[in-house]
Design a protein around this motif. Structure first.
Motif, PDB file in Angstrom:
ATOM      1  N   VAL A  18       0.967  -1.290   0.029  1.00 30.55           N
ATOM      2  CA  VAL A  18      -0.154   0.052   0.043  1.00 30.55           C
ATOM      3  C   VAL A  18       0.870   1.203   0.099  1.00 30.55           C
ATOM      4  CG1 VAL A  18      -1.833   1.370   1.175  1.00 30.55           C
ATOM      5  CG2 VAL A  18      -1.858  -0.942   1.147  1.00 30.55           C
ATOM      6  N   SER A  19       1.850   1.239   0.686  1.00 31.65           N
ATOM      7  CA  SER A  19       2.849   2.469   0.854  1.00 31.65           C
ATOM      8  C   SER A  19       3.407   2.734  -0.621  1.00 31.65           C
ATOM      9  CB  SER A  19       3.931   2.330   1.851  1.00 31.65           C
ATOM     10  OG  SER A  19       4.720   1.260   1.836  1.00 31.65           O
ATOM     11  N   ALA A  20       3.730   1.724  -1.310  1.00 29.91           N
ATOM     12  CA  ALA A  20       4.354   1.953  -2.588  1.00 29.91           C
ATOM     13  C   ALA A  20       3.360   2.246  -3.614  1.00 29.91           C
ATOM     14  CB  ALA A  20       5.047   0.486  -3.063  1.00 29.91           C
ATOM     15  N   VAL A  21       2.226   1.958  -3.559  1.00 24.65           N
ATOM     16  CA  VAL A  21       1.142   2.367  -4.650  1.00 24.65           C
ATOM     17  C   VAL A  21       0.706   3.783  -3.967  1.00 24.65           C
ATOM     18  CG1 VAL A  21      -1.361   2.037  -5.049  1.00 24.65           C
ATOM     19  CG2 VAL A  21       0.171   0.125  -4.860  1.00 24.65           C
ATOM     20  N   ALA A  22       0.592   4.117  -2.856  1.00 21.69           N
ATOM     21  CA  ALA A  22       0.127   5.604  -2.521  1.00 21.69           C
ATOM     22  C   ALA A  22       1.298   6.492  -2.675  1.00 21.69           C
ATOM     23  CB  ALA A  22      -0.172   5.473  -1.043  1.00 21.69           C
ATOM     24  N   TYR A  23       2.409   6.008  -2.427  1.00 26.17           N
ATOM     25  CA  TYR A  23       3.536   7.076  -2.640  1.00 26.17           C
ATOM     26  C   TYR A  23       3.834   7.410  -4.150  1.00 26.17           C
ATOM     27  CZ  TYR A  23       7.912   9.854  -2.344  1.00 26.17           C
ATOM     28  OH  TYR A  23       8.879  10.682  -2.385  1.00 26.17           O
ATOM     29  N   ALA A  24       3.416   6.554  -5.060  1.00 22.84           N
ATOM     30  CA  ALA A  24       3.858   6.365  -6.567  1.00 22.84           C
ATOM     31  C   ALA A  24       2.644   7.340  -6.986  1.00 22.84           C
ATOM     32  CB  ALA A  24       3.635   5.300  -7.464  1.00 22.84           C
ATOM     33  N   LYS A  25       1.375   7.337  -6.323  1.00 23.53           N
ATOM     34  CA  LYS A  25       0.461   8.195  -6.715  1.00 23.53           C
ATOM     35  C   LYS A  25       0.475   9.676  -6.164  1.00 23.53           C
ATOM     36  CE  LYS A  25      -3.333   4.815  -7.349  1.00 23.53           C
ATOM     37  NZ  LYS A  25      -3.519   5.076  -8.803  1.00 23.53           N
ATOM     38  N   LEU A  26       1.076   9.703  -5.206  1.00 22.58           N
ATOM     39  CA  LEU A  26       1.209  11.177  -4.674  1.00 22.58           C
ATOM     40  C   LEU A  26       2.214  11.930  -5.668  1.00 22.58           C
ATOM     41  CD1 LEU A  26       1.503  13.184  -2.498  1.00 22.58           C
ATOM     42  CD2 LEU A  26       3.079  12.157  -1.369  1.00 22.58           C
ATOM     43  N   ARG A  27       3.453  10.985  -6.107  1.00 23.61           N
ATOM     44  CA  ARG A  27       4.339  11.923  -6.702  1.00 23.61           C
ATOM     45  C   ARG A  27       3.788  12.081  -8.096  1.00 23.61           C
ATOM     46  NH1 ARG A  27       9.905  12.214  -4.984  1.00 23.61           N
ATOM     47  NH2 ARG A  27       9.556  13.641  -6.739  1.00 23.61           N
ATOM     48  N   ASN A  28       3.151  11.101  -8.682  1.00 20.11           N
ATOM     49  CA  ASN A  28       2.518  11.336  -9.801  1.00 20.11           C
ATOM     50  C   ASN A  28       1.427  12.588  -9.842  1.00 20.11           C
ATOM     51  OD1 ASN A  28       4.119   9.185 -11.369  1.00 20.11           O
ATOM     52  ND2 ASN A  28       2.634   7.858 -10.857  1.00 20.11           N
TER      53      ASN A  28
END
Length: 536
Positions: A18-28
């Protein structure tokens, strides 16, 4: 451009995914469109349930970040068709011979046929010093090279073969071999002799064509060209298709997914000047030389929920680490230069990522907020873990309100599914498994968190059997499995190997490889520190 991979640890738990998915979405969302969440292990039933509940798919599986051919700035020279003439190929080679050492030759469907170098062209032309004879020149290619005009088709053959004769003026006439290719200018005697000798082809240079000649040519093809005799002779030789002279044997090629280490070894062994590069469909897309191996572009990664090499993606030492976001102890990951690192003493990496959404003024969607809340609940074990903090609870409640879910109901759902779906003891053992090196001891610890560990009673013998086999195969000093019970507020610890250390570290008696540890529910905060203190 190659994406920036955001990855959690091996055997990823819900917090890691979840942290990987959420952080990628934040940066994008902030405009950095290159970030891509990936995983380096199988998704557990618990994580799959959480992803499906909030409408997400598991991130794609990444096997390695070792440098590959696709990361190299290899050349993209023209890819020649087998039917292209040597003349055309030579013109392309001359345009930039400093950088293009060889050109790939491909079949009609783009598959590799051979490689053509300037040395191949030179070796081919040197043959004609002692034996000026050409074989199988396509008439169509010859006309193109000579910028010629065909006035008589001879016998109608599609190819020309024969001795190459440049007919210079000579006393007493000129002997023309039958079947030869005759090059001359405005020389009626030579023309007559060539037709009489049944030459295969008569090429008239820089002169007009007598209509009567065409009527009398018979089996001799007549071609007119604006070039002089010397250039015409060179162009005839170069009208042969490149498939006749290119290197076709013992070719060494590389695919985009081939690893740089393997490529280096192969180039040192073969020592060719250039190697064709193929895509996943074996079509030629470029060529590389040893020069391209000197400064490859490294893959870029962001590590979340870990900072330990043994738990990270394969080939990490060849990648460029850009950022680390974690809530574990500092371990052994090393970087070539300064990186952004955020490490906080909280119970979940999702808590840190949630804080970063707030700090940057980006509101996650209700679905993503629900996913973040689930990640926090899962890693803090419904806030009962000793690593859990007030910040975890505050951020989880904030995300739950945004998602319109109840944290208590979400926790019940998550931990009810933790061991219910997977029946294979080996899959359960390694669904959340980590390796440790502590004071010379090689230790492996798996953890299964559920609402009722008593439901796993019938699998204990199977767990121990798998653990014994794994310990023997991998050389562990001790292998542990934590059956963490949320309702009982403790962990039943299954141990194989050095069980005496377990008894000393936790002051318990291990019976049939099992001991219950009340109040122990954290691997990193309670189990690993206790063993480290004992062995240290």
């Amino acid at each position: 451009m190659e994406p920036i991979y955001v990855t959690g640890h091996r055997n990823p738990d819900t917090d890691s995914i979840v942290s990987a998915v959420a952080y990628a979405k934040l940066r994008n969302a902030l405009g950095d469109r290159e970030f891509t969440a990936v995983r380096i292990g199988q998704v557990s039933d618990q994580t799959q349930l959480v992803l499906e509940k909030f409408g997400f798919s598991p991130p794609p599986l990444l096997h390695s970040v070792r440098t590959q051919v696709r990361d190299l700035a290899f050349d993209t020279p023209p890819v020649l068709s087998c039917a292209v003439t040597i003349h055309h190929a030579w013109e392309l080679l001359q345009k930039d011979m400093r950088h293009i050492e060889a050109m790939p030759v491909a079949t009609e469907d783009g598959k590799l046929f051979g490689m053509l170098t300037a040395a191949d062209v030179a070796a081919y032309e040197m043959r004609f010093v002692n034996e000026p004879r050409v074989t199988g020149i396509p008439l169509f290619s010859l006309l193109s090279s000579l910028d010629g005009q065909l006035f008589s088709g001879g016998a109608g053959a599609g190819e020309l073969s024969g001795e190459l004769v440049i007919a210079l003026p000579a006393e007493g006439g000129r002997q023309i071999p039958a079947g030869s290719i005759v090059i001359c200018g405005d020389q009626p005697d030579v023309v007559a002799a060539a037709v009489a000798a049944k030459a295969a082809c008569l090429i008239l240079c820089e002169t007009s064509v007598d209509r009567g000649l065409i009527d009398q040519s018979g089996e001799t093809a007549v071609i007119a060209t604006p070039y002089d005799a010397y250039r015409t002779a060179r162009l005839i030789i170069q009208s042969v298709p490149v498939e006749r002279i290119c290197q076709k044997e013992n070719l060494v090629s590389f695919h985009l997914d081939d690893y740089l280490d393997d490529v280096r070894e192969s180039t040192l062994r073969t020592r060719y000047r250039s190697y064709p590069v193929l895509d996943e469909n074996d079509r030629v897309i470029g060529a590389l030389s040893r020069f391209h191996l000197l400064r490859p572009n490294r893959k870029r990664v962001v590590l979340v929920d870990h900072n330990e090499t043994a738990q990270s993606v394969a080939g990490l030492e060849q990648a460029e680490i850009l950022e680390i976001i974690d809530h574990h102890r500092l371990a052994d990951v090393q970087t070539a230069g300064p990186v952004y690192m955020r490490n906080e003493p909280v119970g979940s990496t999702c808590t840190i990522v949630t804080s970063m959404f707030q700090e940057r003024g980006v509101m996650p969607s209700p679905k993503l907020a629900g996913l973040l809340a689930a990640g926090i609940v899962a890693d803090t074990i419904m806030f009962k873990s000793p690593t859990s903090t007030e910040k975890d609870r505050v951020q989880a409640e904030r995300m739950a309100r945004l998602a319109g879910v109840s944290l208590e109901s979400l926790g019940q759902e998550i931990f009810s599914a933790s061991a219910a779906g997977e029946q294979d003891p080996e899959a359960l053992l390694f669904s959340d498994f980590k390796k440790f090196q502590i004071a010379g001891h090689f230790l492996g610890i798996g953890q299964i968190t559920c609402l009722d560990s008593l439901g796993l009673d019938d699998r204990r013998a199977a767990f121990v059997s798998v653990m014994e086999r794994e310990r023997e195969a991998k050389g562990y000093d001790m292998l542990l499995l934590m059956l963490t019970d949320v309702l009982r507020g403790g962990t039943e610890l299954l141990a194989v190997g050095d069980v005496e250390s377990v008894e000393q570290a936790f002051n318990v008696k291990v019976v049939d490889h099992s001991a219950f540890l009340p109040g122990v529910i954290s691997r990193k905060k309670q189990v690993v520190p206790a063993l480290s203190l004992l062995w240290g």
